[in-house]
Enzyme design. Structure first.
Site, short mmCIF file in Angstrom:
data_model
loop_
_atom_site.label_atom_id
_atom_site.label_comp_id
_atom_site.label_asym_id
_atom_site.label_seq_id
_atom_site.Cartn_x
_atom_site.Cartn_y
_atom_site.Cartn_z
CB SER A 130 -0.97 -0.05 1.19
OG SER A 130 -2.01 0.88 1.04
CG HIS A 165 -5.20 -1.41 -1.84
ND1 HIS A 165 -4.88 -2.54 -1.11
CD2 HIS A 165 -4.67 -0.34 -1.17
CE1 HIS A 165 -4.18 -2.17 -0.04
NE2 HIS A 165 -4.03 -0.85 -0.06
#
Length: 245
Positions: A130, A165
């Site tokens: 992330s 993501h």
């Protein structure tokens, strides 16, 4: 004569904080420069969240194949010389998720950005999930400011941009595609949850997935106002152990 080291970093779509099988972490450690690497977790993007640090310590302390440590910056204890020595002694720097913009600001305040660049040049494997993937590129797709948007900032160790993501959060794919199509972000890499990609000297040299169908994509302008998406060939980690580093 100075020794030239391959410069390597990995973008992760999972790991100890999201998965129980350990496959992506196994893969990352297998790419380190030594069989039993020193692995430093950097939780800056989460504000050094205690639960995140505890999870890392629990998982990695149980592993026989690494020597784990944690770099705290919100309650920093090392002076500049000790901080440099500590980071340059790491074989793997593993950066956690959270707020990408905050991470970059704190790193720069403490000079960690310069030290990571130095470690990268000396052969330390840099990786993260992330925000910990976003930070290595020139720009990234982020929710650092609330709504999904683009961030034209990063360490620039990986040319282009990163979107984490890709398949795991609503809005990621169309928002990143729009940013690349309009030039708000340069062409880059979209990482689906469950996948990972290794880059050596800025070029992809390995891509893996622990989830069948998940992958890593090169997203680039198509010259006609849109973008192209090209998947990297991915090895499924459930079929065989990762190749040795």
């Amino acid at each position: 004569m100075a020794v030239a080291h391959p410069k390597r970093l990995a973008l992760l779509g999972g790991g100890f904080s999201t998965d129980d099988d350990g496959l992506l972490d196994d893969w990352v450690l297998s790419r380190a420069r030594v069989p039993r690497p020193a692995v430093c977790f950097v939780p800056t993007a989460s504000g050094d969240a205690a639960a995140y640090v505890d999870r890392f310590r629990t998982v990695f302390a149980a592993r026989p194949d690494c020597d784990p440590s944690v770099l705290h910056l919100f309650r920093r204890e090392l002076d500049d010389d000790a901080l440099r020595s500590f980071l340059l002694a790491q074989d793997v720097v593993y950066v956690g998720g959270g707020n990408t913009a905050n991470l970059l600001a704190v790193w720069r305040a403490h000079g960690v950005d310069r030290l990571l660049r130095e470690a990268y040049g000396c052969g330390t494997l840099l990786c993260g999930i992330s925000a910990g993937a976003n930070c290595w590129a020139e720009g990234s797709h982020t929710d650092s400011f609330g709504p999904l948007t683009y961030l034209s900032d990063g360490l620039g160790l990986l040319p282009g941009s990163v979107c984490p993501h890709w398949d795991g959060e609503p809005g990621r794919r169309p928002s990143y595609r729009a940013a690349v199509a309009t030039g708000q972000l340069p062409a880059g890499w979209a990482v689906e949850d469950g996948s990972g990609a290794l880059f050596t000297d800025g070029a992809p040299t390995d891509a893996v997935t622990r989830v069948r169908g998940a992958g890593v994509y090169r997203v680039a302008p198509d010259g006609a106002g849109g973008v192209t998406e090209d998947a990297l060939p991915c090895r499924f980690l459930g079929d065989a152990p990762a190749l040795p580093g």
